[in-house]
Scaffold this active site. Structure first.
Site, PDB file in Angstrom:
ATOM      1  N   ARG A 199      33.548  69.160  94.294  1.00 38.32           N
ATOM      2  CA  ARG A 199      33.839  69.470  95.702  1.00 38.32           C
ATOM      3  C   ARG A 199      35.142  70.257  95.892  1.00 38.32           C
ATOM      4  O   ARG A 199      35.255  71.070  96.789  1.00 38.32           O
ATOM      5  CB  ARG A 199      33.924  68.173  96.504  1.00 38.32           C
ATOM      6  N   LYS A 209      25.211  55.663  82.894  1.00 38.90           N
ATOM      7  CA  LYS A 209      25.255  54.442  83.664  1.00 38.90           C
ATOM      8  C   LYS A 209      26.349  54.514  84.724  1.00 38.90           C
ATOM      9  O   LYS A 209      27.289  55.302  84.524  1.00 38.90           O
ATOM     10  CB  LYS A 209      25.485  53.246  82.754  1.00 38.90           C
ATOM     11  N   HIS A 249      26.645  55.419  75.592  1.00 38.79           N
ATOM     12  CA  HIS A 249      27.534  56.036  74.596  1.00 38.79           C
ATOM     13  C   HIS A 249      27.651  55.200  73.326  1.00 38.79           C
ATOM     14  O   HIS A 249      28.023  55.710  72.277  1.00 38.79           O
ATOM     15  CB  HIS A 249      28.910  56.379  75.199  1.00 38.79           C
ATOM     16  N   LYS A 261      27.963  56.210  68.804  1.00 42.38           N
ATOM     17  CA  LYS A 261      29.036  55.817  67.883  1.00 42.38           C
ATOM     18  C   LYS A 261      28.516  55.888  66.448  1.00 42.38           C
ATOM     19  O   LYS A 261      27.416  55.411  66.162  1.00 42.38           O
ATOM     20  CB  LYS A 261      29.509  54.385  68.192  1.00 42.38           C
ATOM     21  N   GLU A 267      37.260  43.279  74.372  1.00 43.92           N
ATOM     22  CA  GLU A 267      38.212  44.329  74.757  1.00 43.92           C
ATOM     23  C   GLU A 267      39.514  43.685  75.205  1.00 43.92           C
ATOM     24  O   GLU A 267      39.517  42.541  75.672  1.00 43.92           O
ATOM     25  CB  GLU A 267      37.652  45.154  75.910  1.00 43.92           C
ATOM     26  N   ASP A 307      27.647  45.646  83.233  1.00 39.74           N
ATOM     27  CA  ASP A 307      28.470  46.723  82.691  1.00 39.74           C
ATOM     28  C   ASP A 307      28.300  46.881  81.178  1.00 39.74           C
ATOM     29  O   ASP A 307      28.311  47.991  80.656  1.00 39.74           O
ATOM     30  CB  ASP A 307      29.947  46.435  83.027  1.00 39.74           C
ATOM     31  N   HIS A 360      24.803  48.499  76.542  1.00 37.35           N
ATOM     32  CA  HIS A 360      25.351  48.602  75.188  1.00 37.35           C
ATOM     33  C   HIS A 360      24.906  47.455  74.270  1.00 37.35           C
ATOM     34  O   HIS A 360      24.458  47.672  73.157  1.00 37.35           O
ATOM     35  CB  HIS A 360      26.882  48.614  75.214  1.00 37.35           C
ATOM     36  N   LYS A 391      36.704  41.284  78.933  1.00 38.74           N
ATOM     37  CA  LYS A 391      37.939  42.066  79.072  1.00 38.74           C
ATOM     38  C   LYS A 391      39.114  41.125  78.821  1.00 38.74           C
ATOM     39  O   LYS A 391      38.990  39.902  78.983  1.00 38.74           O
ATOM     40  CB  LYS A 391      38.066  42.597  80.502  1.00 38.74           C
TER      41      LYS A 391
HETATM   42  C1  BG6 Z   1      31.805  51.331  79.326  1.00 41.45           C
HETATM   43  C2  BG6 Z   1      32.118  50.207  80.254  1.00 41.45           C
HETATM   44  O1  BG6 Z   1      30.452  51.655  79.383  1.00 41.45           O
HETATM   45  O2  BG6 Z   1      32.143  50.943  77.994  1.00 41.45           O
HETATM   46  C3  BG6 Z   1      33.574  49.820  80.161  1.00 41.45           C
HETATM   47  O3  BG6 Z   1      31.814  50.606  81.590  1.00 41.45           O
HETATM   48  C4  BG6 Z   1      33.963  49.517  78.727  1.00 41.45           C
HETATM   49  O4  BG6 Z   1      33.848  48.679  80.974  1.00 41.45           O
HETATM   50  C5  BG6 Z   1      33.523  50.641  77.818  1.00 41.45           C
HETATM   51  O5  BG6 Z   1      35.359  49.348  78.673  1.00 41.45           O
HETATM   52  C6  BG6 Z   1      33.715  50.249  76.357  1.00 41.45           C
HETATM   53  O6  BG6 Z   1      33.487  51.363  75.553  1.00 41.45           O
HETATM   54  P1  BG6 Z   1      34.211  51.515  74.140  1.00 41.45           P
HETATM   55  O7  BG6 Z   1      33.618  52.767  73.591  1.00 41.45           O
HETATM   56  O8  BG6 Z   1      35.665  51.601  74.421  1.00 41.45           O
HETATM   57  O9  BG6 Z   1      33.850  50.295  73.362  1.00 41.45           O
END
Ligand code: BG6
Length: 494
Positions: free
Chosen positions: A51, A150, A180, A184, A218, A236, A241, A342
């Site tokens: 935008r 996502k 993603h 990896k 994390e 999430d 994942h 987290k």
């Molecule tokens: C994302 C989540 O898809 O993956 C995040 O929305 C998370 O909350 C992240 O922190 C973790 O990815 P990675 O590659 O750092 O393990």
């Protein structure tokens, strides 16, 4: 390294949401690495759309800033950077009007050998108008691709609506749904480990495996991310994942590495997940939310403290642990324990395959009992694989049994930079390889399994159990596995 680079065809990559975080932190650095390695050249174009009323120059400075911030200094080459930046163009657009759409037509090239890809780095609420406009302005063609990320919904219904909206323009084999984690290197290595070695497959079943653990821990917090509250760890991290990791661990050997061969097998795993609903939710799941800590001069805010005022009191979980079962021949009776959170004690993602005890020990006079074998696949950090096994402790003193591990550390074995997930995925789109992307039926099967858990949590509306930031999660998650006489693998030094 260069000898392994297979150049892709020239492309026009159109990135919607070009001024956003995803583009800045992930897409630009990933494309830079691939360009610097020679995988594409100046015949390709990256057209940013957003935008803001920027021009090409402003967008190019944004690209330069991203490179300076996210690329290791030793990999920044002035000449390469300048050539890379010249591939970027910018169009200011408003998806609710005609602004910018004709300009996009001027940028897109209609030559047959130029691959056209649209990356929607925007919230799913605007996927529909973008796709509709792509069709309306005739920018769609049968070989064009669309990439989406996502959150693809917050439940089955909303996920269907999002996919229906995309499918008004694109068909399934043009849609690249990014998870993603699948990009990896270590996750792809799971396939190599299982299916390029004869060693594991004969014992990869309930006769030899006691249980499986998947942990994605994390240390970062979540409260300042607007999207997170109301989403939570189950949606999430688990819905996408972690269930994808589970699929790769549990699936039958696919007939080939072709996209649909692999995706068919993953889908079967998702279909064999034993439903968790009603009172089982309380027994088989644990939700947590981190509290703050303040000790020895370090102070970490609690999730509640991080939230803006209107969200205080939120029951969003920042941690979840689950015990699940797969109802199929291979895995009958083998529990899978999953957890993610987290602000945990350590950043660590790993898969633990705990093998059963040996059926009979001949070492009645030995010191030390045989400890069951264990395979630990470390996804990040310290990527590698460790196989724990028993040996005779060398030297005199009778038969003494000792546990040791065979250690394959990727950093030691391959002295190279590990490409990040987006490098692989962005160019797989250009190659037309959907293997590492989720098919619609996989996504929906995952939501079908997740929905009853979410519904039960919402209905009971209990607050998640508190855990202190910097720990391994709420005590109930420890009880979840210890009730079964097992423990989470927490070897501090992998
Ligand atoms: C994302 C989540 O898809 O993956 C995040 O929305 C998370 O909350 C992240 O922190 C973790 O990815 P990675 O590659 O750092 O393990």
């Amino acid at each position: 390294m260069t000898s392994r680079i297979i150049p892709v065809k020239p492309f026009d990559y159109v990135v919607f949401g070009a001024t956003g975080d995803l583009t800045y932190k992930k897409l630009i650095p990933a494309l830079y690495h691939r360009f610097a390695d020679g995988q594409f050249d100046e015949q390709s174009k990256i057209i940013g759309i957003a935008r803001s009323n920027w021009n090409d120059e402003q967008f190019r400075s944004f690209v330069r800033k991203s490179i300076n911030e996210f690329i290791d200094k030793s990999l920044i080459d002035k000449d390469i950077v300048n050539r890379f930046i010249s591939l970027f163009f910018y169009i200011a657009n408003d998806i609710n009007s005609d602004k910018g759409w004709a300009e996009l037509g001027e940028q897109l090239r209609d030559e047959e050998n130029i691959i056209r890809a649209f990356y929607l780095a925007v919230p799913p609420s605007i996927f529909a108008p973008i796709c509709d406009n792509i069709a309306k302005w005739n920018y769609w063609h049968s070989d064009a691709r669309v990439v989406v990320e996502k959150p693809l919904g917050h439940d089955l219904q909303s996920s269907k609506e999002i996919n229906d909206a995309i499918e008004r323009t694109f068909c399934e084999d043009q849609i690249y749904r990014i998870d993603h984690y699948l990009g990896k290197e270590t996750v792809q290595n799971l396939l190599a480990l299982r299916f390029a070695n004869i060693l594991f497959e004969p014992i990869w079943n309930s006769a030899h495996i006691d249980h499986v653990q998947i942990s994605v821990c994390e240390t970062i917090g979540a409260g300042t991310r607007g999207y997170y509250d109301g989403t939570g760890a189950l949606r999430d991290m688990v819905q996408n994942h972690i269930l994808q990791l589970l699929c790769l661990v549990a699936m039958e050997p696919p007939a080939s590495d072709r996209a649909n061969s692999l995706r068919d097998e993953k889908l079967k795993v998702l279909h064999s997940l034993a439903p968790i609903s009603g009172e089982n939710v309380e027994k088989l799941t644990v939700r947590g939310q981190y509290g703050g800590v303040s000790a020895e001069g370090v102070s970490v805010k609690s999730y509640q403290e991080e939230l803006e005022k209107s969200k205080k009191g939120s029951h969003t979980e920042t941690f979840v642990a689950l015990k699940l079962a797969l109802k199929n021949w291979r895995w009958s009776g083998v529990p899978f324990y999953l957890r993610t959170g987290k602000r945990m004690a350590k950043r660590m993602s790993e898969i633990v395959i705990q093998f059963r005890e040996i059926p009979h020990s001949i070492f009645s006079h030995a010191k030390g009992a045989p400890i069951p074998n264990m395979l630990v696949i470390r996804l990040q950090p310290d990527e590698g694989v460790k196989l724990f096994m028993m040996i005779k402790d060398p030297g005199p003193g009778g038969m003494r049994l000792k546990q040791v591990h065979l250690n394959l550390s990727f950093a030691d074995a391959f002295n190279e930079r590990t490409p990040n997930a987006y490098e692989r995925l962005l160019l797989d789109v250009i190659r037309g390889n959907q293997t590492l992307f989720m098919r619609r039926d996989e996504l929906e099967a995952a939501w079908t399994w997740i929905d009853p858990i979410m519904e039960e949590w919402q209905q009971t509306d209990r607050p998640p159990q508190k855990y202190n930031a910097g720990t391994w999660g709420p005590t109930n998650s420890i009880a979840l596995i210890e009730r079964d006489g097992r423990t989470w693998h927490e070897e501090s030094d992998f």
